[in-house]
Design a protein around this motif. Structure first.
Motif, PDB file in Angstrom:
ATOM      1  N   SER A  19       0.818  -1.217   0.000  1.00 14.62           N
ATOM      2  CA  SER A  19       0.000   0.000   0.000  1.00 14.62           C
ATOM      3  C   SER A  19       0.852   1.267   0.000  1.00 14.62           C
ATOM      4  CB  SER A  19      -0.955   0.014   1.185  1.00 14.62           C
ATOM      5  OG  SER A  19      -0.245   0.101   2.390  1.00 14.62           O
ATOM      6  N   LEU A  20       2.105   1.174   0.382  1.00 15.15           N
ATOM      7  CA  LEU A  20       2.971   2.354   0.427  1.00 15.15           C
ATOM      8  C   LEU A  20       3.211   2.929  -0.968  1.00 15.15           C
ATOM      9  CD1 LEU A  20       5.619   1.183   3.047  1.00 15.15           C
ATOM     10  CD2 LEU A  20       3.478   2.429   3.416  1.00 15.15           C
ATOM     11  N   ALA A  21       3.127   2.085  -1.984  1.00  9.50           N
ATOM     12  CA  ALA A  21       3.332   2.537  -3.360  1.00  9.50           C
ATOM     13  C   ALA A  21       2.176   3.392  -3.855  1.00  9.50           C
ATOM     14  CB  ALA A  21       3.513   1.324  -4.270  1.00  9.50           C
ATOM     15  N   HIS A  22       1.054   3.387  -3.134  1.00  8.99           N
ATOM     16  CA  HIS A  22      -0.145   4.085  -3.591  1.00  8.99           C
ATOM     17  C   HIS A  22      -0.505   5.280  -2.710  1.00  8.99           C
ATOM     18  CE1 HIS A  22      -0.630   0.729  -6.290  1.00  8.99           C
ATOM     19  NE2 HIS A  22      -0.463  -0.069  -5.263  1.00  8.99           N
ATOM     20  N   LEU A  23       0.430   5.780  -1.926  1.00  6.53           N
ATOM     21  CA  LEU A  23       0.138   6.905  -1.035  1.00  6.53           C
ATOM     22  C   LEU A  23      -0.106   8.206  -1.780  1.00  6.53           C
ATOM     23  CD1 LEU A  23       2.569   6.430   1.991  1.00  6.53           C
ATOM     24  CD2 LEU A  23       0.115   5.978   1.878  1.00  6.53           C
ATOM     25  N   ASP A  24       0.614   8.422  -2.850  1.00 12.62           N
ATOM     26  CA  ASP A  24       0.452   9.660  -3.608  1.00 12.62           C
ATOM     27  C   ASP A  24      -0.807   9.592  -4.460  1.00 12.62           C
ATOM     28  OD1 ASP A  24       2.762  10.906  -2.663  1.00 12.62           O
ATOM     29  OD2 ASP A  24       4.012   9.889  -4.140  1.00 12.62           O
ATOM     30  N   GLY A  25      -1.512  10.691  -4.500  1.00 12.65           N
ATOM     31  CA  GLY A  25      -2.660  10.774  -5.388  1.00 12.65           C
ATOM     32  C   GLY A  25      -3.963  10.221  -4.833  1.00 12.65           C
ATOM     33  N   VAL A  26      -4.001   9.872  -3.551  1.00 16.22           N
ATOM     34  CA  VAL A  26      -5.255   9.416  -2.953  1.00 16.22           C
ATOM     35  C   VAL A  26      -5.694  10.426  -1.897  1.00 16.22           C
ATOM     36  CG1 VAL A  26      -4.806   6.968  -3.385  1.00 16.22           C
ATOM     37  CG2 VAL A  26      -4.118   7.955  -1.211  1.00 16.22           C
ATOM     38  N   ASP A  27      -6.994  10.511  -1.706  1.00 14.75           N
ATOM     39  CA  ASP A  27      -7.534  11.436  -0.715  1.00 14.75           C
ATOM     40  C   ASP A  27      -7.573  10.831   0.676  1.00 14.75           C
ATOM     41  OD1 ASP A  27      -7.973  13.506  -2.554  1.00 14.75           O
ATOM     42  OD2 ASP A  27      -9.887  12.628  -3.155  1.00 14.75           O
TER      43      ASP A  27
END
Length: 162
Positions: A19-27
């Motif tokens: 999940s750390l790879a998806h931190l950017d760009g999420v609210d």
């Protein structure tokens, strides 16, 4: 209107890091995991810097008394509006506020996420991304429909405060 991006994480170290790879760009980030012992939906308010597995994870790891991060604090709090969430779910018989995420991979995932958000915020002076872990019980205790309504309300509560 909300858009959801879901990922199924493996219950092991690789999953706890994915999940750390998806931190950017999420609210916001809402991790959801099954807790076989829970009888209610548990909103986890903190994650401990500790792995202490009573059973092996899906990769066979059975860590005992091991820190998740040698440089991190012992405990990290949710980055969601804690008091507002507690108030929003106060009368819901199927929801409880929890201060103990356990010490298995759910806690490891939550801790890694909160630690990365904290570091990202410190490094860039950007507002912390709201993140929470939710333990769900078996449908025997809380129906799939009720759990879905609770998670939808949780999303709405978090997004309204962004």
């Amino acid at each position: 209107e909300m858009t959801f991006l879901g990922r199924i994480l493996s219950v092991d170290e690789a999953g706890s890091c994915l999940s750390l790879a998806h931190l950017d760009g999420v609210d916001a980030i809402i991790h959801v995991g099954l807790n076989e012992r829970a009888e209610k939906v548990r909103l986890e308010m903190c994650a401990a810097n500790l792995c202490d597995f009573r059973i092996p994870d899906n990769s066979g790891r059975q860590l005992q008394d091991v820190l998740i991060s040698s440089s991190g604090p012992n405990l990290l709090q949710t980055t969601t509006p804690r008091a507002a969430l507690a108030a929003a779910f106060l009368g819901n018989q199927f929801v409880e506020i929890s201060e103990d995420c356990g010490h298995f991979v759910c806690n490891e995932t939550y801790y890694r996420t909160l630690h990365a958000i904290r570091q990202q915020s410190l490094d860039s002076e950007k507002k912390e991304t709201p993140a929470i872990f939710v333990h769900i019980p078996s449908f025997e205790y809380v129906s799939m429909e009720d759990q879905s309504e609770i998670l939808t309300e949780l999303c709405a509560q978090i997004v309204q405060r962004i």
